[in-house]
Motif scaffolding. Sequence first.
Motif, PDB file in Angstrom:
ATOM      1  N   UNK A 212      38.006  15.950  39.534  1.00  0.00           N
ATOM      2  CA  UNK A 212      37.049  16.867  39.035  1.00  0.00           C
ATOM      3  C   UNK A 212      38.068  17.460  37.848  1.00  0.00           C
ATOM      4  N   UNK A 213      37.191  18.115  36.798  1.00  0.00           N
ATOM      5  CA  UNK A 213      37.903  18.800  35.593  1.00  0.00           C
ATOM      6  C   UNK A 213      37.353  20.066  35.793  1.00  0.00           C
ATOM      7  N   UNK A 214      38.310  21.161  35.973  1.00  0.00           N
ATOM      8  CA  UNK A 214      37.869  22.552  35.897  1.00  0.00           C
ATOM      9  C   UNK A 214      38.167  23.130  34.923  1.00  0.00           C
ATOM     10  N   UNK A 215      37.008  23.440  34.084  1.00  0.00           N
ATOM     11  CA  UNK A 215      36.821  24.052  32.632  1.00  0.00           C
ATOM     12  C   UNK A 215      37.000  25.523  32.745  1.00  0.00           C
ATOM     13  N   UNK A 216      37.976  26.189  32.038  1.00  0.00           N
ATOM     14  CA  UNK A 216      37.726  27.524  32.167  1.00  0.00           C
ATOM     15  C   UNK A 216      38.527  28.255  30.903  1.00  0.00           C
ATOM     16  N   UNK A 217      38.046  29.520  30.532  1.00  0.00           N
ATOM     17  CA  UNK A 217      38.818  29.926  29.480  1.00  0.00           C
ATOM     18  C   UNK A 217      40.266  30.447  29.833  1.00  0.00           C
ATOM     19  N   UNK A 218      41.012  30.416  29.066  1.00  0.00           N
ATOM     20  CA  UNK A 218      42.442  30.418  29.041  1.00  0.00           C
ATOM     21  C   UNK A 218      42.724  32.101  29.647  1.00  0.00           C
ATOM     22  N   UNK A 219      42.114  32.970  28.975  1.00  0.00           N
ATOM     23  CA  UNK A 219      42.435  34.412  29.396  1.00  0.00           C
ATOM     24  C   UNK A 219      41.841  34.637  30.986  1.00  0.00           C
ATOM     25  N   UNK A 220      40.963  34.020  31.091  1.00  0.00           N
ATOM     26  CA  UNK A 220      40.232  34.192  32.384  1.00  0.00           C
ATOM     27  C   UNK A 220      41.116  33.592  33.288  1.00  0.00           C
ATOM     28  N   UNK A 221      41.598  32.576  32.935  1.00  0.00           N
ATOM     29  CA  UNK A 221      42.573  31.848  34.143  1.00  0.00           C
ATOM     30  C   UNK A 221      43.644  32.668  34.381  1.00  0.00           C
ATOM     31  N   UNK A 222      44.261  33.160  33.323  1.00  0.00           N
ATOM     32  CA  UNK A 222      45.541  34.003  33.415  1.00  0.00           C
ATOM     33  C   UNK A 222      45.207  35.246  34.381  1.00  0.00           C
ATOM     34  N   UNK A 223      44.024  35.941  34.330  1.00  0.00           N
ATOM     35  CA  UNK A 223      43.922  37.213  34.925  1.00  0.00           C
ATOM     36  C   UNK A 223      43.333  36.924  36.629  1.00  0.00           C
ATOM     37  N   UNK A 224      43.178  35.346  36.780  1.00  0.00           N
ATOM     38  CA  UNK A 224      42.624  35.280  38.098  1.00  0.00           C
ATOM     39  C   UNK A 224      43.436  34.409  38.903  1.00  0.00           C
ATOM     40  N   UNK A 225      43.559  32.955  38.985  1.00  0.00           N
ATOM     41  CA  UNK A 225      44.061  32.146  39.781  1.00  0.00           C
ATOM     42  C   UNK A 225      45.429  32.318  39.449  1.00  0.00           C
ATOM     43  N   UNK A 226      45.697  32.058  38.135  1.00  0.00           N
ATOM     44  CA  UNK A 226      47.303  32.025  37.581  1.00  0.00           C
ATOM     45  C   UNK A 226      47.912  33.271  37.960  1.00  0.00           C
ATOM     46  N   UNK A 227      46.926  34.636  37.985  1.00  0.00           N
ATOM     47  CA  UNK A 227      47.643  35.791  38.462  1.00  0.00           C
ATOM     48  C   UNK A 227      48.081  35.855  39.824  1.00  0.00           C
ATOM     49  N   UNK A 228      47.454  35.184  40.759  1.00  0.00           N
ATOM     50  CA  UNK A 228      47.629  35.075  42.267  1.00  0.00           C
ATOM     51  C   UNK A 228      48.927  34.497  42.399  1.00  0.00           C
ATOM     52  N   UNK A 229      49.145  33.455  41.455  1.00  0.00           N
ATOM     53  CA  UNK A 229      50.450  32.691  41.636  1.00  0.00           C
ATOM     54  C   UNK A 229      51.575  33.444  41.139  1.00  0.00           C
ATOM     55  N   UNK A 230      51.179  34.064  40.079  1.00  0.00           N
ATOM     56  CA  UNK A 230      52.218  34.764  39.169  1.00  0.00           C
ATOM     57  C   UNK A 230      52.756  35.955  40.399  1.00  0.00           C
ATOM     58  N   UNK A 231      51.967  36.755  41.021  1.00  0.00           N
ATOM     59  CA  UNK A 231      52.318  37.881  41.831  1.00  0.00           C
ATOM     60  C   UNK A 231      52.946  37.163  42.852  1.00  0.00           C
ATOM     61  N   UNK A 232      52.697  36.142  43.507  1.00  0.00           N
ATOM     62  CA  UNK A 232      53.353  35.413  44.651  1.00  0.00           C
ATOM     63  C   UNK A 232      54.995  35.188  44.176  1.00  0.00           C
ATOM     64  N   UNK A 233      54.847  34.492  43.008  1.00  0.00           N
ATOM     65  CA  UNK A 233      56.253  33.928  42.622  1.00  0.00           C
ATOM     66  C   UNK A 233      56.928  35.074  42.385  1.00  0.00           C
ATOM     67  N   UNK A 234      56.610  36.181  41.899  1.00  0.00           N
ATOM     68  CA  UNK A 234      57.374  37.330  41.477  1.00  0.00           C
ATOM     69  C   UNK A 234      57.789  37.851  42.903  1.00  0.00           C
TER      70      UNK A 234
END
Length: 745
Positions: A212-234
């Motif tokens: 599957x290809x998850x299609x999402x707006x870049x800003x939205x991805x940064x503010x959601x799923x990527x943000x979860x990773x970012x916080x966990x990595x920090x």
Amino acid sequence: MKGGWALAGIGRAMSAQTADQGAGGNRPWMDRVLDADVRAALLEAELTESERLGLLHCRWATGLLPQAPTPEGAIPGAGYTAPITRLGAPGLFETDASLGVTNPGARRAGDSATAFPSGLAMASTWNPDLIARTGGAVAREARERGFNVLLGGGVNLARDPRCGRNFEYLGEDPLLAGVLAGGYVRAAQAQGVICTLKHYVLNDQETGRHVLNAVIDEAALRESDLFAFQIAIEIGDPGAIMTAYNRINGDYACANRHLLEGVLKGDWGYRGFVMSDWGATSGIEAAAAGLDRQSGEELDYRVWFDEPLRLASQAGELEADRAGDMARRILRSMFACGLFDAPGGPEQSRGSEASHAGLAREVAAQGCVLLRNEGAILPLAGEGPILVVGGLADVGVPAGGGSSQVVTGAGHAAQVHVGGEGAMMAMAIEAYHPSSPWRAIRARAGSGRVRFCNGRYLSEAARMAAEAEVVIVFANQWMTEGADAPDLGLPSGQDALIATVAKANPRTVVVLQTGGPVLMPWLGSVAGVMQAWYAGGAGGQAICDLLFGDACPSGRLPMTFPASEQQLPRPHLPGLGRRWASPAGARLDLRAAPGFDVPHDEGSDVGYRWFARTGQTPLFPFGFGLSYARFEHGDLQLQARPGLEAVFSVRNASEVAGTDVPQLYLVRRGDRPMRRLLGWARLDLAPGETRQARLRIDPRLLADFDVAGRCWSVPESEIEIALGSSAAELPLRAVLRMPALRLDP
Ligand code: BGC
């Protein structure tokens, strides 16, 4: 001797440290005074080409497929990379470890581990300290078995309540999931292992996950799923990140240059290594895009990161020294996490499993969420007969299926064949941990007072229910990696069982043991509902503790419970009903596999944010959970300096001790209504006690991601913040004028 293989494994893993410990000698990388980057560079410079390539791919070590026997020297488990004995570099011994140390196919005969409750149960605790202790405990058990790389935990946001792996993850909110995952990783790595965060990113449904290809707006991805990773990595500084199976905006996660080089290694400055998921490396282009290690190579179309990678380097298709960079990243994490010089080793005892039963019980008790308690039916009191119905509660509690499944010391109490089509469903076995709630209830209430009905016949359940003072129905939804639920209903006619029992006896309490949210068409006719998720190896006892008030419920939902599938951003699960390719043993050429788009039009408005945006009322909101105590919140104030902080008071206005989880949300910025969790407290309060809480607010939670400016941006605005007991119950408000802010990506 039980575990003889494991001590041998530790011996192999640790042999590197003996000769040169502490000092450089002729192996300067063994000098612990040097930092991990320097040590990695020193060692990498000594590698032959084949030693370097040998680090860049790992075997599948479970031995579950005839074409992939457990490699010589490996410990049966998820992965294995051979040591470089000549230079004293230990091998990588990898195990899944989100919910405990796994033992796939019981290939390590007789070996068991503590089975912790599911990820959603962990997230329901809203207790970072407790989940960090869990990470530390899992890592200790892993080390005692010779493993030095943990493949957990999963921090994918639960975007679809039907996703088969939601039970492994930490809910729908980036702050909650990120904080809990980060603490887990940090505490795990303090035990001298690498702990991996997965699956980067948007593996939010299992249907067609390889294509599957998850299609999402870049800003939205940064503010959601990527943000979860970012916080966990920090917070956690994980030694490794595992990519997802799926594509994101066109490219496979493992070959997504923007997400790997641009965001992870670029904007966030991540210095560890990126591994693929098992059977997820699409081709050599992944190395060029930032993937550092191919995992479970037998499951891929080819062993890409060996000869093909050498040829691609030679042909100039990869950046000069890319293979060196990949190897240095892996070695760096091995040094940084202490794999070369972690304390302990072969002499360490294997005794910690026994000491973790109490922790598993504590997590289970804090992770159950009381959803309904009409007429204070709970905690159970009285002398009359209790009927326990269904859910195989007489044998144990269910465990989710797939790579995260743990086997406890007593083995599985029951294994029910589920069946179904496809590679994963061939392994579909609904397993039960031997922690029977019925036995615990009998021990607590007296065996003469408690009866059990298996719930197979409605007439029998109704008859027995009518004879009881109170009925406790256990209703299960088994979920597994590799398959989603087609809808949100309880399976196998359990709704009818609950409705029948409740009609015969309205003093009915339902204990839900599900992999995620379910619908409750019978809700109005039962007196109580307890969401127990998959409560782990001490789950039966913990559920009993809560039912009888020996523990006070303190769990809060980490996911919204919708009232119907129609309320979801995707009422129909994309791809459902078609057979999608899956590589397990089939050596699928991922690049040629037909896929399909999954539009993520909800953007960053996942879960409760979607419900707030669309004005819909869920069945139960995110953050919701009842207690036997009653709490009052007051005196909410916002302070802008130093840093943004909220201060408030919480009072236990009842006669019983309990734990409250007051939650703080952003509800408006300027004239734009918003709903974002900003923080929470977890406060143990004696009857009548009042305490003050102070929460520091990460300004990125107030911001939008500015793609063009590559930063977080808060416009000058008035913000309104609300305090309450769930995302939908926010009576206290405060406002503050914010200056414009621009923050690093
Ligand atoms: C899962 C990963 C897991 C790996 C190794 C894959 O099927 O997606 O989460 O770590 O197997 O067992």
